[in-house]
Write a protein that holds these residues in place. Sequence first.
Motif, PDB file in Angstrom:
ATOM      1  N   GLU A 154       0.865  -1.190   0.000  1.00 37.88           N
ATOM      2  CA  GLU A 154       0.000   0.000   0.000  1.00 37.88           C
ATOM      3  C   GLU A 154       0.900   1.239   0.000  1.00 37.88           C
ATOM      4  OE1 GLU A 154      -0.257   1.953   3.084  1.00 37.88           O
ATOM      5  OE2 GLU A 154       1.540   0.744   3.314  1.00 37.88           O
ATOM      6  N   PHE A 202       3.914  -0.688   3.112  1.00 39.16           N
ATOM      7  CA  PHE A 202       3.779  -1.967   3.809  1.00 39.16           C
ATOM      8  C   PHE A 202       3.137  -2.998   2.893  1.00 39.16           C
ATOM      9  CE2 PHE A 202       3.758   1.103   7.276  1.00 39.16           C
ATOM     10  CZ  PHE A 202       4.612   0.509   8.205  1.00 39.16           C
ATOM     11  N   GLY A 211      -2.655  -7.207   2.670  1.00 40.73           N
ATOM     12  CA  GLY A 211      -3.399  -8.383   2.207  1.00 40.73           C
ATOM     13  C   GLY A 211      -2.790  -9.692   2.671  1.00 40.73           C
ATOM     14  N   ILE A 212      -2.190  -9.677   3.845  1.00 42.93           N
ATOM     15  CA  ILE A 212      -1.583 -10.914   4.342  1.00 42.93           C
ATOM     16  C   ILE A 212      -2.584 -11.689   5.203  1.00 42.93           C
ATOM     17  CG2 ILE A 212       0.297 -11.906   5.703  1.00 42.93           C
ATOM     18  CD1 ILE A 212       1.859  -9.278   5.180  1.00 42.93           C
ATOM     19  N   SER A 213      -3.133 -11.007   6.195  1.00 40.28           N
ATOM     20  CA  SER A 213      -3.936 -11.723   7.184  1.00 40.28           C
ATOM     21  C   SER A 213      -5.427 -11.500   6.962  1.00 40.28           C
ATOM     22  CB  SER A 213      -3.551 -11.242   8.585  1.00 40.28           C
ATOM     23  OG  SER A 213      -4.364 -11.876   9.541  1.00 40.28           O
ATOM     24  N   GLN A 233      -3.951   9.046   2.377  1.00 39.66           N
ATOM     25  CA  GLN A 233      -2.720   8.801   3.137  1.00 39.66           C
ATOM     26  C   GLN A 233      -1.686   9.893   2.825  1.00 39.66           C
ATOM     27  OE1 GLN A 233      -3.102   4.350   1.903  1.00 39.66           O
ATOM     28  NE2 GLN A 233      -1.425   4.432   3.362  1.00 39.66           N
ATOM     29  N   MET A 244       3.083  -0.436  13.023  1.00 43.51           N
ATOM     30  CA  MET A 244       2.217  -1.325  12.243  1.00 43.51           C
ATOM     31  C   MET A 244       2.060  -2.695  12.890  1.00 43.51           C
ATOM     32  SD  MET A 244       0.369  -2.041   9.681  1.00 43.51           S
ATOM     33  CE  MET A 244       0.483  -0.444   8.904  1.00 43.51           C
ATOM     34  N   HIS A 261      -0.972  -1.276  14.865  1.00 40.29           N
ATOM     35  CA  HIS A 261      -2.201  -1.395  14.058  1.00 40.29           C
ATOM     36  C   HIS A 261      -2.726  -2.830  14.015  1.00 40.29           C
ATOM     37  CE1 HIS A 261      -5.138  -0.641  10.931  1.00 40.29           C
ATOM     38  NE2 HIS A 261      -4.509  -1.412  10.056  1.00 40.29           N
ATOM     39  N   ARG A 271      -6.625  -6.989  15.276  1.00 39.67           N
ATOM     40  CA  ARG A 271      -6.868  -8.432  15.495  1.00 39.67           C
ATOM     41  C   ARG A 271      -6.031  -8.833  16.700  1.00 39.67           C
ATOM     42  NH1 ARG A 271      -8.145 -13.391  12.022  1.00 39.67           N
ATOM     43  NH2 ARG A 271      -9.266 -14.469  13.631  1.00 39.67           N
ATOM     44  N   ARG A 324      -5.787 -11.253  18.619  1.00 40.80           N
ATOM     45  CA  ARG A 324      -5.317 -12.649  18.773  1.00 40.80           C
ATOM     46  C   ARG A 324      -5.298 -13.060  20.245  1.00 40.80           C
ATOM     47  NH1 ARG A 324      -1.612 -13.557  13.449  1.00 40.80           N
ATOM     48  NH2 ARG A 324      -2.531 -11.820  12.303  1.00 40.80           N
ATOM     49  N   ARG A 363     -11.083  -7.958   4.716  1.00 38.37           N
ATOM     50  CA  ARG A 363     -10.716  -6.695   4.043  1.00 38.37           C
ATOM     51  C   ARG A 363     -10.518  -6.924   2.548  1.00 38.37           C
ATOM     52  NH1 ARG A 363      -5.489  -5.505   5.948  1.00 38.37           N
ATOM     53  NH2 ARG A 363      -5.398  -7.705   6.473  1.00 38.37           N
ATOM     54  N   PHE A 365     -10.837   1.624   1.148  1.00 32.66           N
ATOM     55  CA  PHE A 365     -10.942   0.515   2.102  1.00 32.66           C
ATOM     56  C   PHE A 365     -12.328  -0.113   1.999  1.00 32.66           C
ATOM     57  CE2 PHE A 365     -12.267  -1.033   6.279  1.00 32.66           C
ATOM     58  CZ  PHE A 365     -11.210  -1.834   6.656  1.00 32.66           C
ATOM     59  N   VAL A 424      -5.194   4.262  11.880  1.00 27.67           N
ATOM     60  CA  VAL A 424      -6.608   4.613  11.675  1.00 27.67           C
ATOM     61  C   VAL A 424      -7.318   5.169  12.901  1.00 27.67           C
ATOM     62  CG1 VAL A 424      -7.044   3.149   9.716  1.00 27.67           C
ATOM     63  CG2 VAL A 424      -7.323   2.193  11.997  1.00 27.67           C
TER      64      VAL A 424
HETATM   65 FE1  N7H Z   1      -5.326  -2.124   8.210  1.00 30.56          FE
HETATM   66  N1  N7H Z   1      -1.453  -0.505   5.758  1.00 30.56           N
HETATM   67  O1  N7H Z   1      -1.467  -0.881   4.612  1.00 30.56           O
HETATM   68  O2  N7H Z   1      -0.625   0.234   6.269  1.00 30.56           O
HETATM   69  N2  N7H Z   1      -3.551  -2.935   7.680  1.00 30.56           N
HETATM   70  N3  N7H Z   1      -4.885  -0.426   7.179  1.00 30.56           N
HETATM   71  N4  N7H Z   1      -7.196  -1.388   8.558  1.00 30.56           N
HETATM   72  N5  N7H Z   1      -5.842  -3.871   9.050  1.00 30.56           N
HETATM   73  C1  N7H Z   1      -3.123  -4.206   7.976  1.00 30.56           C
HETATM   74  O3  N7H Z   1      -2.030  -8.286   7.837  1.00 30.56           O
HETATM   75  C2  N7H Z   1      -3.698  -0.094   6.587  1.00 30.56           C
HETATM   76  C3  N7H Z   1      -7.683  -0.172   8.218  1.00 30.56           C
HETATM   77  C4  N7H Z   1      -7.090  -4.167   9.621  1.00 30.56           C
HETATM   78  O4  N7H Z   1      -5.231 -10.067  11.110  1.00 30.56           O
HETATM   79  C5  N7H Z   1      -1.803  -4.392   7.495  1.00 30.56           C
HETATM   80  O5  N7H Z   1      -2.713  -8.075   5.782  1.00 30.56           O
HETATM   81  C6  N7H Z   1      -3.775   1.264   6.077  1.00 30.56           C
HETATM   82  C7  N7H Z   1      -9.024   0.013   8.703  1.00 30.56           C
HETATM   83  C8  N7H Z   1      -7.132  -5.560  10.037  1.00 30.56           C
HETATM   84  O6  N7H Z   1      -3.346  -9.385  11.959  1.00 30.56           O
HETATM   85  C9  N7H Z   1      -1.432  -3.239   6.879  1.00 30.56           C
HETATM   86  C10 N7H Z   1      -5.021   1.713   6.371  1.00 30.56           C
HETATM   87  C11 N7H Z   1      -9.326  -1.154   9.377  1.00 30.56           C
HETATM   88  C12 N7H Z   1      -5.885  -6.085   9.724  1.00 30.56           C
HETATM   89  C13 N7H Z   1      -2.542  -2.299   6.989  1.00 30.56           C
HETATM   90  C14 N7H Z   1      -5.705   0.655   7.050  1.00 30.56           C
HETATM   91  C15 N7H Z   1      -8.179  -2.023   9.263  1.00 30.56           C
HETATM   92  C16 N7H Z   1      -5.115  -5.012   9.108  1.00 30.56           C
HETATM   93  C17 N7H Z   1      -0.934  -5.636   7.662  1.00 30.56           C
HETATM   94  C18 N7H Z   1      -5.659   3.040   6.079  1.00 30.56           C
HETATM   95  C19 N7H Z   1     -10.562  -1.554  10.098  1.00 30.56           C
HETATM   96  C20 N7H Z   1      -5.422  -7.525   9.911  1.00 30.56           C
HETATM   97  C21 N7H Z   1      -1.071  -6.575   6.509  1.00 30.56           C
HETATM   98  C22 N7H Z   1      -5.205   3.929   5.263  1.00 30.56           C
HETATM   99  C23 N7H Z   1     -11.508  -0.815  10.483  1.00 30.56           C
HETATM  100  C24 N7H Z   1      -4.848  -7.753  11.286  1.00 30.56           C
HETATM  101  C25 N7H Z   1      -2.007  -7.735   6.739  1.00 30.56           C
HETATM  102  C26 N7H Z   1      -4.443  -9.187  11.472  1.00 30.56           C
HETATM  103  C27 N7H Z   1      -3.836  -5.161   8.644  1.00 30.56           C
HETATM  104  C28 N7H Z   1      -2.598  -0.988   6.495  1.00 30.56           C
HETATM  105  C29 N7H Z   1      -7.007   0.764   7.466  1.00 30.56           C
HETATM  106  C30 N7H Z   1      -8.134  -3.291   9.781  1.00 30.56           C
HETATM  107  C31 N7H Z   1      -0.071  -3.045   6.223  1.00 30.56           C
HETATM  108  C32 N7H Z   1      -2.717   2.067   5.370  1.00 30.56           C
HETATM  109  C33 N7H Z   1      -9.905   1.245   8.493  1.00 30.56           C
HETATM  110  C34 N7H Z   1      -8.320  -6.274  10.660  1.00 30.56           C
END
Ligand code: N7H
Length: 502
Positions: free
Chosen positions: A219, A223, A226-228, A281, A315, A358, A363, A365, A377, A406, A449
């Motif tokens: 993204e 970072f 789309g891993i978890s 962002q 993160m 984040h 999550r 766990r 997601r 998102f 967030v």
């Molecule tokens: Fe997040 N990022 O790209 O920096 N997120 N997220 N997110 N996020 C995750 O595990 C990011 C947002 C969750 O199962 C990763 O796939 C950014 C919102 C959840 O371990 C990264 C934004 C919400 C997870 C980012 C953003 C979430 C997660 C790690 C906004 C919910 C899984 C990659 C600009 C309301 C947690 C991965 C788990 C992971 C990013 C928004 C939720 C890199 C940039 C709004 C549930």
Amino acid sequence: VARKANIQGDIWPGLPKRCQTFLFFKIRKGDEFKTRLRSFVEVGGITTAQDALDMKKKILEAKPQAIQHCRPAKIQSLAGVNIAFTSTGLGAIGKFVFDEAGVKKDRALSKVFRNNQLRGGLFGKGMFSDLVGEGWDDPQELRKEYHPSGERNQRQIDGVFLVTASREDDLARKVNSIKEHFLKEPGYGEVDTYRVSNDPVLEFPLIRQGRTRPDKGKEHFGFEDGISQPLLEGLDDVNIKDKDPKPVKSGMIFAKHDGDDMGQPDWAEDGSFLVFRDLQQLVPEFEKWLEDNKHKAPFAESSNNPKEKLAAYLMGRWRNGTPVDENPHDDTDPSLFRSNNFDFQPVNKHDKCPFAAHIRKMRPRGDLDHDHAVIIRRGIPYGGEVSPEEKAVQKSDDENERGLLFVCYQSDIRNGFNFLTTRWASNHYFPDRKSNFIDDHGPGIDAIVGQKLDHHPPRSIGLPDGKDPTEARLDLDRWVIHKGGEYFFSPSINALKGYLTS
Ligand code: N7H
């Protein structure tokens, strides 16, 4: 198989996408819209879970051949279409009422609606009234299309077509075919020669365009994403060797599946609530802050890259995906790049992954004994790369805006997206009961967030400083601007062919 043919594919297993158009629509003529929608669905216009599984298989099969012939552009490109409705959209086709008191006056209507009305107060209200109303979103920052408008101050978005593809030309073709089907003047049916009706059944008040970055998988903050994702019992292969996270009941995502206790009407089965969030962002600002604060990274003195370490601690993963919980010191082991095999043990400490990182907020766990807020997601980045000018001045240029479109799915918006952002991300004191390690402001806000209400403490995060049980508190800036969005319901194919279009 029946279920996989009934579920829309973006919910599960996800539509393959390198580019995506979100066609947000407003319904002008409910009855004619229903007729057109039904014929669209009947000819297979909506991509199901089974279609998406077949597409993914074809892409995998095509890849080695394409690579062998050095023709990456020829990699099989398959476009997909899904549809979802807001509560005003369901209202426009006669399937949702807002004024319960009004309905109760008509006994016949009341009975129909009592049985068939979709449950979920936040869905009924919509995102603007929920998040601006509660003080989370700043109306000044929202795109105008997410505001109610007009004489009757109505919401502008009744639904969305999610159109995906791996190539831009396929995407454009698919978008045109949807426009043709829904906008054409009756009687002008020929491909490419249709005439747009002067009085169309729907309009598109907003179109948003997403595409994966050249640095695929990453993204805009750099970072790996789309891993978890949660593994769903009954749909995913849950016999995985990794110990975490544990599979969850599919009712956390799908209406009327085991684990969903919302009491939805029968027609909602296999559907899911979709939350769309438009998130800008501020990438150069994020990089500048990391650079300015790198000396405050945990164990900075022993790190050969404290800036990257600081980013990773915010993160919970290094930029290449390595979980901080599995390696808090460096990101060099390729076997950990996309690992998901960790649960934050011991959970009363955060000398590896910060409590407020984040991914730990989103999550938790092992921090919780059961999952009760789980989402799938499906977002995609939007906007261009950081320009040399922006890099030079370390400031985002609004003309070249970028961020994340998102998307997430859940069976209950209040227990899913809303809970994650308001109760966990934005709450300095979550995860709770970690008090031996934290000062008055708790584990801290989610740096990515978390949103701050006026009475909240200033944005900060607690990080381990190596002198257990003390920690360093680090003030944070804000690098994600919440530009609004909407709450939708993504119905099953049966509902689209039956109840919703009857
Ligand atoms: Fe997040 N990022 O790209 O920096 N997120 N997220 N997110 N996020 C995750 O595990 C990011 C947002 C969750 O199962 C990763 O796939 C950014 C919102 C959840 O371990 C990264 C934004 C919400 C997870 C980012 C953003 C979430 C997660 C790690 C906004 C919910 C899984 C990659 C600009 C309301 C947690 C991965 C788990 C992971 C990013 C928004 C939720 C890199 C940039 C709004 C549930």
